[in-house]
Design a protein around this motif. Structure first.
Motif, PDB file in Angstrom:
ATOM      1  N   VAL A  20     -23.548 -12.809 -26.368  1.00  0.00           N
ATOM      2  CA  VAL A  20     -24.134 -13.794 -25.540  1.00  0.00           C
ATOM      3  C   VAL A  20     -22.967 -14.656 -24.827  1.00  0.00           C
ATOM      4  CG1 VAL A  20     -25.402 -15.988 -25.270  1.00  0.00           C
ATOM      5  CG2 VAL A  20     -26.368 -14.132 -26.847  1.00  0.00           C
ATOM      6  N   ASP A  21     -23.112 -14.484 -23.560  1.00  0.00           N
ATOM      7  CA  ASP A  21     -22.084 -15.424 -22.812  1.00  0.00           C
ATOM      8  C   ASP A  21     -22.787 -16.325 -21.769  1.00  0.00           C
ATOM      9  OD1 ASP A  21     -19.301 -13.948 -23.651  1.00  0.00           O
ATOM     10  OD2 ASP A  21     -20.293 -12.388 -22.655  1.00  0.00           O
ATOM     11  N   VAL A  22     -22.183 -17.629 -21.751  1.00  0.00           N
ATOM     12  CA  VAL A  22     -22.949 -18.677 -20.857  1.00  0.00           C
ATOM     13  C   VAL A  22     -21.901 -19.466 -20.210  1.00  0.00           C
ATOM     14  CG1 VAL A  22     -24.486 -20.624 -20.959  1.00  0.00           C
ATOM     15  CG2 VAL A  22     -24.774 -18.611 -22.860  1.00  0.00           C
ATOM     16  N   ALA A  23     -22.139 -19.897 -18.720  1.00  0.00           N
ATOM     17  CA  ALA A  23     -21.453 -20.706 -18.264  1.00  0.00           C
ATOM     18  C   ALA A  23     -22.475 -21.839 -17.813  1.00  0.00           C
ATOM     19  CB  ALA A  23     -21.142 -19.927 -17.045  1.00  0.00           C
ATOM     20  N   LEU A  24     -21.699 -23.120 -18.097  1.00  0.00           N
ATOM     21  CA  LEU A  24     -22.518 -24.371 -17.905  1.00  0.00           C
ATOM     22  C   LEU A  24     -21.855 -25.463 -16.715  1.00  0.00           C
ATOM     23  CD1 LEU A  24     -22.922 -25.522 -21.488  1.00  0.00           C
ATOM     24  CD2 LEU A  24     -24.320 -24.099 -20.317  1.00  0.00           C
ATOM     25  N   ASP A  25     -22.758 -25.778 -15.977  1.00  0.00           N
ATOM     26  CA  ASP A  25     -22.338 -26.731 -14.926  1.00  0.00           C
ATOM     27  C   ASP A  25     -23.182 -27.840 -14.809  1.00  0.00           C
ATOM     28  OD1 ASP A  25     -20.222 -25.120 -13.479  1.00  0.00           O
ATOM     29  OD2 ASP A  25     -22.043 -23.684 -12.985  1.00  0.00           O
ATOM     30  N   ASP A  26     -22.546 -28.947 -15.354  1.00  0.00           N
ATOM     31  CA  ASP A  26     -22.985 -30.314 -15.182  1.00  0.00           C
ATOM     32  C   ASP A  26     -24.439 -30.436 -16.019  1.00  0.00           C
ATOM     33  OD1 ASP A  26     -21.138 -31.249 -13.628  1.00  0.00           O
ATOM     34  OD2 ASP A  26     -22.228 -31.008 -11.760  1.00  0.00           O
ATOM     35  N   LEU A  27     -24.404 -29.841 -17.248  1.00  0.00           N
ATOM     36  CA  LEU A  27     -25.563 -29.862 -18.226  1.00  0.00           C
ATOM     37  C   LEU A  27     -25.435 -31.092 -19.074  1.00  0.00           C
ATOM     38  CD1 LEU A  27     -27.942 -28.262 -19.302  1.00  0.00           C
ATOM     39  CD2 LEU A  27     -26.544 -27.453 -20.919  1.00  0.00           C
ATOM     40  N   PRO A  28     -26.712 -31.962 -18.635  1.00  0.00           N
ATOM     41  CA  PRO A  28     -26.832 -33.080 -19.713  1.00  0.00           C
ATOM     42  C   PRO A  28     -26.525 -32.667 -21.030  1.00  0.00           C
ATOM     43  CG  PRO A  28     -28.312 -33.264 -18.004  1.00  0.00           C
ATOM     44  CD  PRO A  28     -27.796 -31.872 -17.973  1.00  0.00           C
ATOM     45  N   LEU A  29     -25.469 -33.540 -21.883  1.00  0.00           N
ATOM     46  CA  LEU A  29     -25.672 -33.270 -23.308  1.00  0.00           C
ATOM     47  C   LEU A  29     -27.059 -33.709 -24.074  1.00  0.00           C
ATOM     48  CD1 LEU A  29     -23.563 -32.536 -25.481  1.00  0.00           C
ATOM     49  CD2 LEU A  29     -22.968 -34.831 -25.875  1.00  0.00           C
ATOM     50  N   SER A  30     -27.777 -34.529 -23.586  1.00  0.00           N
ATOM     51  CA  SER A  30     -29.141 -34.793 -24.230  1.00  0.00           C
ATOM     52  C   SER A  30     -29.886 -33.723 -24.035  1.00  0.00           C
ATOM     53  CB  SER A  30     -29.727 -36.062 -23.260  1.00  0.00           C
ATOM     54  OG  SER A  30     -29.896 -35.784 -21.916  1.00  0.00           O
ATOM     55  N   ALA A  31     -29.631 -32.704 -23.235  1.00  0.00           N
ATOM     56  CA  ALA A  31     -30.379 -31.470 -23.189  1.00  0.00           C
ATOM     57  C   ALA A  31     -30.474 -30.599 -24.285  1.00  0.00           C
ATOM     58  CB  ALA A  31     -30.243 -30.692 -21.860  1.00  0.00           C
ATOM     59  N   GLY A  90     -29.130 -29.439 -14.860  1.00  0.00           N
ATOM     60  CA  GLY A  90     -27.840 -28.856 -14.812  1.00  0.00           C
ATOM     61  C   GLY A  90     -27.878 -27.301 -14.674  1.00  0.00           C
ATOM     62  N   ARG A  91     -26.798 -26.588 -14.278  1.00  0.00           N
ATOM     63  CA  ARG A  91     -26.947 -25.161 -13.998  1.00  0.00           C
ATOM     64  C   ARG A  91     -26.416 -24.298 -15.199  1.00  0.00           C
ATOM     65  NH1 ARG A  91     -23.781 -22.068  -9.143  1.00  0.00           N
ATOM     66  NH2 ARG A  91     -24.909 -20.103  -8.997  1.00  0.00           N
TER      67      ARG A  91
END
Length: 321
Positions: free
Chosen positions: A83-94, A64-65
């Protein structure tokens, strides 16, 4: 390196890293994610801890990104600042290492997340969407405070809205849900079970066949010790469709729908229940008690019927009844 800093020597680092790999640096902090990518960083080391400010993060994590910025301080306690984070297609298992127990299923997360405070007293906000290999997405917008300690998990003006909600997808992670169909849900919570948890919820369900249910609830929950919870909650069925529930629970003997107010109070093992319900076939007033920890194990309920045709709600009774 500042050898004259208060409290001892202090080291400062400023760097722009175009090919960063945080995986070997997990020893700095257990919460450090194993990112690979680019970032700019300002760091300070001193005898009592570390403080890192990062910006322009653009990294990969388990396929994921992750993009973001913010400050993390490591010392006697871990602290997040803006802290500000944007997630793209990050596996929940990570994220397994950050959950009390591993998720029951996997999926891909996308959206934004904001953190401030310490792990035991966080202010969080975000807009996240979970997608799985089949079924619709589950999207949630949330904001508020979450704390943890001897009193268990606590909330400070916390609100979460899930829309859309695919119940079949939710059931993959919480098998007890047992429903299919879609809907929306909004939950507000303040307090903790140890000191009193004030909750309110508005939950909607649309079955595959189009039948709709809406349940509203508000009240208080309190840890009564010895594994018991004392509740004082009330709400409305607006309506509750048994036809919708029967699509997923074949053994349900009742059909039709009901509307009206209800209230429940006391310990879960001996819950006092009151309801004044209206169905298309008449009115029913319910009062009594039950052990809701194991439905059917013990109950003592009375029903007062007014122009009520029970046979229209179940085929188990002769027509007319």
């Amino acid at each position: 390196v500042n050898l004259r800093a208060e409290g001892g020597a202090e080291t400062a680092i400023t760097a722009l890293v175009s090919d960063a790999d945080l995986r070997p640096w997990g020893w700095l902090a257990e919460a450090l994610p194993p990112l690979t990518g680019s970032l700019s960083v300002d760091g300070r080391f001193w005898a009592g801890g570390q403080r890192w400010s990062v910006a322009d993060v653009d990294a990969r994590w388990s396929g994921g990104r992750v993009r973001g910025r913010g400050t993390v301080e490591v010392g006697n306690a871990l602290r997040f600042d803006d802290v500000d984070v944007a997630l793209d297609d990050l596996p929940l298992s990570a994220l397994e290492a950050y959950f009390p127990s591993p998720p029951a299923a996997d999926g891909l997360l996308a959206g934004t997340l904001a953190l401030s405070g310490e792990p035991g007293a966080l202010r969080i906000g975000g807009d996240l969407t979970l997608t799985v290999d089949s079924g619709g997405p589950v999207s949630t917008v949330f904001e508020g405070g979450i704390s943890s300690g001897n009193g268990g998990v606590g909330f400070d003006q916390f609100r979460a809205t899930v829309d859309p909600l695919d119940y079949a997808v939710l059931g993959r992670f919480f098998p007890a849900v047992g429903l299919t169909g879609t809907g929306q849900a909004t939950v507000d919570a303040t307090g903790s079970l140890a000191d009193g948890l004030a909750v309110s919820a508005d939950v909607r369900h649309i079955a595959v066949g189009g039948q709709q249910s809406q349940i509203k609830v508000e009240g208080n929950l309190l840890d009564a010790g010895e594994g018991q919870v004392r509740v004082d909650v009330q709400g409305d069925l607006a309506p509750l469709s048994f036809d919708a529930l029967a699509r997923d629970f074949d053994a349900l003997p009742i059909r039709g729908s009901v509307v009206g107010p209800w209230r429940a109070s006391g310990l879960l093992r001996d819950l006092d229940i009151r309801a004044d319900l209206i169905t298309p076939e008449g009115r029913v007033e319910i009062s009594g008690s039950a052990d809701v920890r194991d439905l059917g194990s013990r109950y003592d309920l009375e029903a007062a019927l007014v122009d009520f045709r029970a046979s229209a709600l179940t085929s188990a009774l002769p027509e007319p009844s």
